[in-house]
Design a protein around this motif. Structure first.
Motif, PDB file in Angstrom:
ATOM      1  N   LEU A   1      34.317  34.027 -52.462  1.00 59.63           N
ATOM      2  CA  LEU A   1      35.547  34.816 -52.486  1.00 59.63           C
ATOM      3  C   LEU A   1      36.732  33.996 -51.988  1.00 59.63           C
ATOM      4  O   LEU A   1      36.626  33.244 -51.014  1.00 59.63           O
ATOM      5  CB  LEU A   1      35.388  36.063 -51.605  1.00 59.63           C
ATOM      6  CG  LEU A   1      34.355  37.087 -52.059  1.00 59.63           C
ATOM      7  CD1 LEU A   1      34.264  38.217 -51.043  1.00 59.63           C
ATOM      8  CD2 LEU A   1      34.692  37.627 -53.431  1.00 59.63           C
ATOM      9  N   THR A   2      37.869  34.158 -52.653  1.00 59.09           N
ATOM     10  CA  THR A   2      39.090  33.468 -52.253  1.00 59.09           C
ATOM     11  C   THR A   2      40.213  34.487 -52.090  1.00 59.09           C
ATOM     12  O   THR A   2      40.106  35.628 -52.530  1.00 59.09           O
ATOM     13  CB  THR A   2      39.522  32.420 -53.293  1.00 59.09           C
ATOM     14  OG1 THR A   2      40.102  33.091 -54.436  1.00 59.09           O
ATOM     15  CG2 THR A   2      38.350  31.569 -53.760  1.00 59.09           C
ATOM     16  N   ASP A   3      41.293  34.044 -51.475  1.00 57.65           N
ATOM     17  CA  ASP A   3      42.478  34.886 -51.318  1.00 57.65           C
ATOM     18  C   ASP A   3      43.531  34.571 -52.371  1.00 57.65           C
ATOM     19  O   ASP A   3      44.710  34.874 -52.191  1.00 57.65           O
ATOM     20  CB  ASP A   3      43.072  34.709 -49.919  1.00 57.65           C
ATOM     21  CG  ASP A   3      42.179  35.304 -48.837  1.00 57.65           C
ATOM     22  OD1 ASP A   3      41.597  36.370 -49.084  1.00 57.65           O
ATOM     23  OD2 ASP A   3      42.045  34.693 -47.760  1.00 57.65           O
ATOM     24  N   ALA A   4      43.113  33.991 -53.486  1.00 54.50           N
ATOM     25  CA  ALA A   4      44.045  33.662 -54.563  1.00 54.50           C
ATOM     26  C   ALA A   4      44.652  34.930 -55.161  1.00 54.50           C
ATOM     27  O   ALA A   4      44.121  36.035 -55.010  1.00 54.50           O
ATOM     28  CB  ALA A   4      43.327  32.867 -55.650  1.00 54.50           C
ATOM     29  N   ALA A   5      45.753  34.756 -55.842  1.00 56.83           N
ATOM     30  CA  ALA A   5      46.420  35.878 -56.502  1.00 56.83           C
ATOM     31  C   ALA A   5      45.532  36.423 -57.623  1.00 56.83           C
ATOM     32  O   ALA A   5      44.703  35.694 -58.182  1.00 56.83           O
ATOM     33  CB  ALA A   5      47.754  35.426 -57.076  1.00 56.83           C
ATOM     34  N   PRO A   6      45.682  37.705 -57.952  1.00 55.27           N
ATOM     35  CA  PRO A   6      44.899  38.258 -59.056  1.00 55.27           C
ATOM     36  C   PRO A   6      45.202  37.542 -60.365  1.00 55.27           C
ATOM     37  O   PRO A   6      46.330  37.142 -60.619  1.00 55.27           O
ATOM     38  CB  PRO A   6      45.350  39.722 -59.110  1.00 55.27           C
ATOM     39  CG  PRO A   6      46.673  39.756 -58.414  1.00 55.27           C
ATOM     40  CD  PRO A   6      46.609  38.695 -57.368  1.00 55.27           C
ATOM     41  N   THR A   7      44.162  37.380 -61.186  1.00 50.03           N
ATOM     42  CA  THR A   7      44.334  36.632 -62.433  1.00 50.03           C
ATOM     43  C   THR A   7      44.117  37.488 -63.670  1.00 50.03           C
ATOM     44  O   THR A   7      44.627  37.178 -64.728  1.00 50.03           O
ATOM     45  CB  THR A   7      43.330  35.471 -62.504  1.00 50.03           C
ATOM     46  OG1 THR A   7      42.001  36.010 -62.625  1.00 50.03           O
ATOM     47  CG2 THR A   7      43.404  34.595 -61.262  1.00 50.03           C
TER      48      THR A   7
END
Length: 226
Positions: free
Chosen positions: A162-168
């Motif tokens: 899991l990452t805290d990246a922006a939704p894609t």
């Protein structure tokens, strides 16, 4: 609109799930030990309690909902956290409460390498599951069994890193049990699948593997096992 009962709502995945569910027009009850950083929203009800230690409170709180969505996880000691393994006990109480209250739908995300997915995991994941964090994977395995052996309309979603990246919106979910590609996936994308699955009968009584944003994908995709 679905009335959703969310556990683990104070965690990073849980807060993202709550925000996503509210944005999609659902009514949400967050069952938490404390309110934490949950948003102030007219469709959000916060109920205090322990999902593992207060089964009667869980049963009372679950009544009147359409679905249960878990965002619970164990405090992994490999990441410097301490605490008990809670997932199996939580699922036992939730399944019992759902059956007593007529709540048919339950969605459970678990780490890749748990339960049935371990047969398709890499040797490294299998070694880690059997050694470094065996306590947690035993707990994950037990939680999966509790849910899968119930008579609920369950969905078990395996996720990788899991990452805290922006939704894609370029994730994929597959009923074919194989290593997620890419393994890394944004919490926001996991939350999108979890919330969307609440009203998706096609993933009821299914195990699905969530893969991160693929370059070839432009929209969320659910792939079916042939």
């Amino acid at each position: 609109m679905t009335r959703v009962f969310v556990v683990g709502a104070n965690g990073r995945l849980g807060r993202t799930v709550v925000t996503r569910a509210l944005a999609e027009g659902h009514e949400v009850t967050a069952f938490v030990r404390n309110a934490g950083t949950l948003p102030d929203h007219p469709a959000l009800t916060i109920t205090s309690g322990s999902v593992t230690e207060q089964p009667d409170a869980v049963r009372r709180a679950v009544r009147g909902h359409d679905a249960i969505l878990s965002a619970l996880g164990n405090p992994l000691w490999l990441k410097g956290m301490r605490g008990p393994a809670i997932l199996a006990d939580a699922m036992t109480n939730l399944v019992t409460a759902a059956q007593a209250s007529g709540v048919a739908r339950l969605v459970l995300p678990v780490a890749w390498g748990t339960g049935l997915s371990r047969t398709a995991a890499s040797p490294l994941v299998r070694v880690i599951a059997a050694t470094l964090i065996r306590r947690d994977f035993r707990d994950f395995d037990a939680a999966e069994r509790v849910v899968a052996e119930s008579d609920l309309k369950w969905t078990i979603a395996y996720f990788g890193a899991l990452t805290d990246a922006a939704p894609t919106s370029r994730w994929s979910a597959s009923t074919l049990i194989r290593t997620p590609k890419p393994l890394a996936i944004a919490r926001a994308d996991v939350a999108e699948f979890l919330v969307s699955s609440l009203e998706d009968e096609s993933v009821a009584a299914q195990r699905v593997v969530l893969s991160g944003a693929g370059q070839q994908l432009s929209t969320p995709t659910i792939l079916r096992e042939p």
